[in-house]
Design a protein around this motif. Structure first.
Motif, mmCIF file in Angstrom:
data_model
loop_
_atom_site.group_PDB
_atom_site.id
_atom_site.type_symbol
_atom_site.label_atom_id
_atom_site.label_comp_id
_atom_site.label_asym_id
_atom_site.label_seq_id
_atom_site.Cartn_x
_atom_site.Cartn_y
_atom_site.Cartn_z
ATOM 1 N N ILE A 443 0.831 -1.203 0.000
ATOM 2 C CA ILE A 443 0.000 0.000 0.000
ATOM 3 C C ILE A 443 0.864 1.252 0.000
ATOM 4 O O ILE A 443 0.620 2.207 -0.733
ATOM 5 N N ASN A 444 1.890 1.226 0.854
ATOM 6 C CA ASN A 444 2.764 2.393 1.043
ATOM 7 C C ASN A 444 4.211 1.918 1.034
ATOM 8 O O ASN A 444 4.708 1.396 2.022
ATOM 9 N N ARG A 445 4.867 2.104 -0.077
ATOM 10 C CA ARG A 445 6.229 1.582 -0.242
ATOM 11 C C ARG A 445 7.254 2.311 0.623
ATOM 12 O O ARG A 445 8.413 1.897 0.689
ATOM 13 N N LEU A 446 6.855 3.386 1.280
ATOM 14 C CA LEU A 446 7.789 4.117 2.140
ATOM 15 C C LEU A 446 7.890 3.499 3.534
ATOM 16 O O LEU A 446 8.787 3.841 4.296
ATOM 17 N N ILE A 447 6.978 2.582 3.871
ATOM 18 C CA ILE A 447 7.060 1.904 5.167
ATOM 19 C C ILE A 447 8.298 1.025 5.176
ATOM 20 O O ILE A 447 8.519 0.216 4.281
ATOM 21 N N GLY A 448 9.127 1.200 6.193
ATOM 22 C CA GLY A 448 10.357 0.425 6.303
ATOM 23 C C GLY A 448 11.563 1.067 5.653
ATOM 24 O O GLY A 448 12.661 0.511 5.701
ATOM 25 N N THR A 449 11.370 2.272 5.074
ATOM 26 C CA THR A 449 12.480 2.918 4.372
ATOM 27 C C THR A 449 13.185 3.980 5.206
ATOM 28 O O THR A 449 14.195 4.505 4.787
ATOM 29 N N GLY A 450 12.661 4.319 6.352
ATOM 30 C CA GLY A 450 13.210 5.417 7.139
ATOM 31 C C GLY A 450 12.337 6.654 7.091
ATOM 32 O O GLY A 450 12.555 7.596 7.857
ATOM 33 N N ARG A 451 11.368 6.690 6.193
ATOM 34 C CA ARG A 451 10.424 7.811 6.128
ATOM 35 C C ARG A 451 9.649 7.924 7.429
ATOM 36 O O ARG A 451 9.303 9.021 7.879
ATOM 37 N N TYR A 452 9.351 6.787 8.060
ATOM 38 C CA TYR A 452 8.606 6.767 9.322
ATOM 39 C C TYR A 452 9.546 6.270 10.423
ATOM 40 O O TYR A 452 9.805 5.071 10.539
ATOM 41 N N ARG A 453 10.053 7.182 11.219
ATOM 42 C CA ARG A 453 10.996 6.836 12.288
ATOM 43 C C ARG A 453 10.261 6.446 13.567
ATOM 44 O O ARG A 453 10.482 5.387 14.131
ATOM 45 N N ASN A 454 9.379 7.325 14.039
ATOM 46 C CA ASN A 454 8.628 7.093 15.279
ATOM 47 C C ASN A 454 7.279 6.475 14.928
ATOM 48 O O ASN A 454 6.444 7.125 14.307
ATOM 49 N N VAL A 455 7.091 5.231 15.327
ATOM 50 C CA VAL A 455 5.880 4.479 14.969
ATOM 51 C C VAL A 455 5.155 4.089 16.243
ATOM 52 O O VAL A 455 5.777 3.757 17.252
ATOM 53 N N MET A 456 3.831 4.127 16.197
ATOM 54 C CA MET A 456 3.023 3.678 17.335
ATOM 55 C C MET A 456 2.022 2.626 16.891
ATOM 56 O O MET A 456 1.394 2.754 15.834
ATOM 57 N N ASP A 457 1.890 1.576 17.704
ATOM 58 C CA ASP A 457 0.828 0.590 17.534
ATOM 59 C C ASP A 457 -0.120 0.753 18.717
ATOM 60 O O ASP A 457 0.229 0.442 19.857
ATOM 61 N N MET A 458 -1.321 1.257 18.448
ATOM 62 C CA MET A 458 -2.247 1.643 19.516
ATOM 63 C C MET A 458 -2.916 0.469 20.213
ATOM 64 O O MET A 458 -3.486 0.626 21.299
ATOM 65 N N ASN A 459 -2.871 -0.704 19.604
ATOM 66 C CA ASN A 459 -3.465 -1.899 20.201
ATOM 67 C C ASN A 459 -2.552 -3.068 19.832
ATOM 68 O O ASN A 459 -2.824 -3.838 18.917
ATOM 69 N N ALA A 460 -1.444 -3.191 20.567
ATOM 70 C CA ALA A 460 -0.296 -3.968 20.093
ATOM 71 C C ALA A 460 -0.447 -5.474 20.200
ATOM 72 O O ALA A 460 0.273 -6.206 19.519
ATOM 73 N N GLY A 461 -1.352 -5.960 21.059
ATOM 74 C CA GLY A 461 -1.481 -7.401 21.200
ATOM 75 C C GLY A 461 -0.170 -8.033 21.643
ATOM 76 O O GLY A 461 0.436 -7.646 22.636
ATOM 77 N N LEU A 462 0.304 -9.009 20.866
ATOM 78 C CA LEU A 462 1.530 -9.725 21.193
ATOM 79 C C LEU A 462 2.772 -9.062 20.596
ATOM 80 O O LEU A 462 3.868 -9.612 20.677
ATOM 81 N N GLY A 463 2.587 -7.904 19.971
ATOM 82 C CA GLY A 463 3.728 -7.199 19.380
ATOM 83 C C GLY A 463 4.083 -7.669 17.986
ATOM 84 O O GLY A 463 5.175 -7.369 17.492
ATOM 85 N N GLY A 464 3.166 -8.383 17.314
ATOM 86 C CA GLY A 464 3.456 -8.937 16.001
ATOM 87 C C GLY A 464 3.723 -7.896 14.937
ATOM 88 O O GLY A 464 4.595 -8.082 14.077
ATOM 89 N N PHE A 465 2.987 -6.780 14.972
ATOM 90 C CA PHE A 465 3.194 -5.705 13.997
ATOM 91 C C PHE A 465 4.612 -5.144 14.137
ATOM 92 O O PHE A 465 5.350 -5.010 13.157
ATOM 93 N N ALA A 466 5.018 -4.836 15.369
ATOM 94 C CA ALA A 466 6.347 -4.263 15.604
ATOM 95 C C ALA A 466 7.446 -5.248 15.241
ATOM 96 O O ALA A 466 8.487 -4.865 14.693
ATOM 97 N N ALA A 467 7.243 -6.529 15.561
ATOM 98 C CA ALA A 467 8.257 -7.539 15.244
ATOM 99 C C ALA A 467 8.448 -7.672 13.740
ATOM 100 O O ALA A 467 9.572 -7.774 13.250
ATOM 101 N N ALA A 468 7.344 -7.644 13.000
ATOM 102 C CA ALA A 468 7.427 -7.766 11.543
ATOM 103 C C ALA A 468 8.058 -6.526 10.919
ATOM 104 O O ALA A 468 8.635 -6.594 9.832
ATOM 105 N N LEU A 469 7.956 -5.407 11.598
ATOM 106 C CA LEU A 469 8.481 -4.139 11.085
ATOM 107 C C LEU A 469 9.902 -3.855 11.573
ATOM 108 O O LEU A 469 10.527 -2.904 11.123
ATOM 109 N N GLU A 470 10.411 -4.674 12.481
ATOM 110 C CA GLU A 470 11.679 -4.405 13.162
ATOM 111 C C GLU A 470 12.793 -4.029 12.195
ATOM 112 O O GLU A 470 13.100 -4.747 11.233
ATOM 113 N N SER A 471 13.408 -2.878 12.474
ATOM 114 C CA SER A 471 14.481 -2.359 11.636
ATOM 115 C C SER A 471 15.190 -1.253 12.397
ATOM 116 O O SER A 471 14.564 -0.528 13.177
ATOM 117 N N PRO A 472 16.496 -1.079 12.190
ATOM 118 C CA PRO A 472 17.192 0.052 12.824
ATOM 119 C C PRO A 472 16.680 1.405 12.333
ATOM 120 O O PRO A 472 16.963 2.435 12.953
#
Length: 609
Positions: A443-472
């Motif tokens: 949908i958005n090819r800029l996700i994971g490129t550094g365009r979005y540094r500070n990210v929030m998951d408002m309903n994180a559950g087990l942290g799966g979204f953050a784990a899949a997105l993990e990057s320096p």
């Protein structure tokens, strides 16, 4: 030739007509089979049309940061149109406002804790960005430079001029990486810590910085693959946490006062206080007991600043030798009672290690133990003068090194401490979020490129979204709503960070501090709990201009969300679920338009740069 009627009055069909019907049926069956096989063009054309539709949706939303987003005209239902707030609210923090804070007692820093406005005092307008606001520098340059227009506060450049905190240069602030206890730079300070603490091998991944200032320690821990969670109060040191987040470092507004910290037990691999001025020996050591609660067994605590090295600094600190010596002795006694071993003291730094178990703890029978069942029940709960007991089973005390721990089954799950979650369902959740994040990147090819540094998951559950997105290139603040199943301990075991929060209230951060906000079924969760309008306005407050939201929910809920967001200066599109249009769950994608406040409270300016 006449047709003879049969006795029942029903006309019979000739064999020829029946034969023709059968031939036509066979022909269309074969045609359909041929098209499905892939040799026909029908399926290919359908796929091309679908792909073109997806591309059109993506192109209609501009995710680049350039301060002038073209608004795509679309037919949409607009209910209430939200006006901009007065420019005096540019840095509004609903639950940490100074005027309200001063109505509460100063004892034990109670007035610096969360005090949210009642329903009738909530702002229902859009918080403006300051004039001249521009997108932050990309990481890692943002670690060292912040635009003055974004955080126009110079007081720290004067107050901390001799401590290398921050310098003002032209239209930017420069952060040399110094601090009160490490004026030669955070790197040199961290190197000293790393001589005792295994920072380099992945053993330390999550770190708590109490009283963080502008978070230079956390900023330099990030390059060592350690995720810091920094906090500081909103006080006379203007915008400490705002500076931290503008630099791209995880931080929240917070204080060690009367309430528990909003983190689970056994969350952090290390914690540090670098001249944080927390009175560790007051109230029978309750603040150190709280650090012990959130520190996992085997974790480290670092203290630099008073009273460490009191023989050198007692005159500078304007305290007597006897007073400082007694304070250090009291800290050492408290640490021993908490089953901490002193590992190091040299110069300005002292380091303790929390024992991996209480088997060899000589003081375990003499200390008052808390109720272990309440160790994670902390939201608006007062701290108690007791030690959090070690878990009877693993429960987070044993974790693998990072990055292995990111996808390994956490002990809280394998030990059955999270209701309704098994090792199998956890692994399935990981697969699901890998698939979903892959879809988000389409949908958005800029996700994971550094365009979005500070990210929030408002309903994180087990942290799966953050784990899949993990990057320096980015980090994720995993928020577990207080009305949701308590899974935040699992998030920390994975080597991620997060916080408890109730979305009926304002979040503990400044405006314009997140680049990307993700909400998975958050609005279904809160639909009958509080006003969805308030949640969306809070999202708008903390989202940076030209930031993006990804909201996943049922279509009827998203229709309601969209009708509100359409009056909030967001450009939005609703997309189908990854598995196709027949799935009732949809994805709402929104981009916040760039605009700034003006001296006229009812008008705004849109800059083009």
């Amino acid at each position: 030739m006449g047709i003879k009627d049969n006795p029942n009055g029903i006309r019979s069909r000739s064999p020829i007509s029946i034969f023709l019907v059968l031939c036509l049926c066979c022909f269309f069956y074969l045609l359909g089979t041929w098209q499905r096989s892939g040799f026909g063009k029908g399926d290919t054309i359908a796929k091309q049309i679908a792909q073109q539709e997806d591309c059109d949706v993506v192109k209609n939303l501009n995710f680049e940061s350039h301060h002038s987003i073209e608004i795509v005209e679309q037919s949409k239902v607009v209910g209430k149109v939200y006006k901009p707030c007065d420019v005096k609210y540019t840095d509004y923090t609903p639950c940490q406002e100074q005027d309200r804070a001063m109505k509460f007692p100063r004892e034990n820093m109670a007035y610096r804790e969360r005090h949210c406005p009642p329903e009738e005092e909530k702002l229902r307008c859009l918080i403006p960005a300051p004039k001249g606001y521009t997108a932050p520098f990309p990481w890692p340059k943002s670690r060292d430079y912040v635009y003055y227009a974004n955080v126009p506060f110079k007081s720290l450049t004067v107050e901390k001029a001799n401590q290398n905190w921050v310098e003002y240069q032209g239209n930017v602030f420069k952060f040399p990486g110094g601090g009160t206890m490490f004026p030669q730079g955070a790197d040199a300070y961290i190197n000293e810590l790393a001589s005792v603490i295994p920072i380099a091998d992945g053993s330390v991944r999550t770190a708590l910085d109490t009283g963080c200032g502008v978070a230079s320690w956390g900023a330099y821990m990030l390059k060592r693959n350690v995720l810091p969670m920094s906090f500081a109060p909103r006080d006379n040191h203007e915008a400490q946490v705002q500076f931290a987040l503008e630099r791209g470092v995880p931080a929240v507004i917070g204080v060690l006062g009367t309430m528990h910290l909003p983190y689970p037990s056994r969350a952090f691999d290390m914690a540090q206080c670098s001249r944080c001025l927390i009175p560790w020996t007051e109230n029978e050591g309750i603040y150190l007991m709280e650090v012990d609660r959130v520190l996992r067994p085997g974790g480290y605590w670092v203290l630099s600043g008073p009273p460490i090295n009191w023989k050198t600094y007692y005159k500078t600190w304007k305290r007597t030798k006897q007073d400082l010596q007694a304070e250090q002795k009291r800290i050492e006694d408290l640490a021993e009672s908490l089953c901490w071993e002193k590992k190091y003291e040299k110069g300005d730094v002292a380091i303790w290690r929390k024992m991996s178990s209480d088997e060899n703890c000589s003081s375990k029978k003499s200390v008052n133990l808390c109720n272990s069942a309440d160790a994670d029940d902390v939201w608006y709960k007062e701290m108690e003068k007791c030690k959090t007991p070690y878990p009877e089973t693993g429960g987070g005390s044993e974790v693998k090194k990072f990055p292995e721990r990111l996808f390994a089954v956490p002990s809280r799950i394998s030990d059955g401490l999270v209701d309704g979650v098994s090792a199998e369902s956890y692994l399935e959740d990981n697969k699901l979020w890998k698939k979903r994040v892959k879809g988000y990147k389409r949908i958005n090819r800029l996700i994971g490129t550094g365009r979005y540094r500070n990210v929030m998951d408002m309903n994180a559950g087990l942290g799966g979204f953050a784990a899949a997105l993990e990057s320096p290139k980015s980090w994720v603040m995993n928020v577990v709503p207080t009305i949701q199943k308590n899974t935040l301990g699992v998030v920390y075991e994975r080597g991620l960070i997060g916080i408890y929060h109730d979305w009926c209230e304002g979040f503990s951060t400044y405006p314009r501090t997140y680049d990307l906000i993700h909400a998975d079924h958050l609005f279904s969760l809160y639909k009958n709990k509080c006003n969805l309008e308030d949640i969306l306005l809070e999202m708008d407050r903390i989202l940076r201009p030209e930031g993006t939201v990804l909201i996943r929910d049922e279509v009827d809920v998203l229709n309601e969300v969209m009708s509100i967001s359409n009056g909030m200066r967001w450009d939005t599109r609703m997309l189908d679920h990854e598995d196709g249009p027949l799935v009732p769950e949809k994805i709402l994608v929104g981009v916040k338009q760039y605009w700034v406040g003006s001296s006229n409270s009812n008008s705004t300016e849109t800059d083009e740069q």
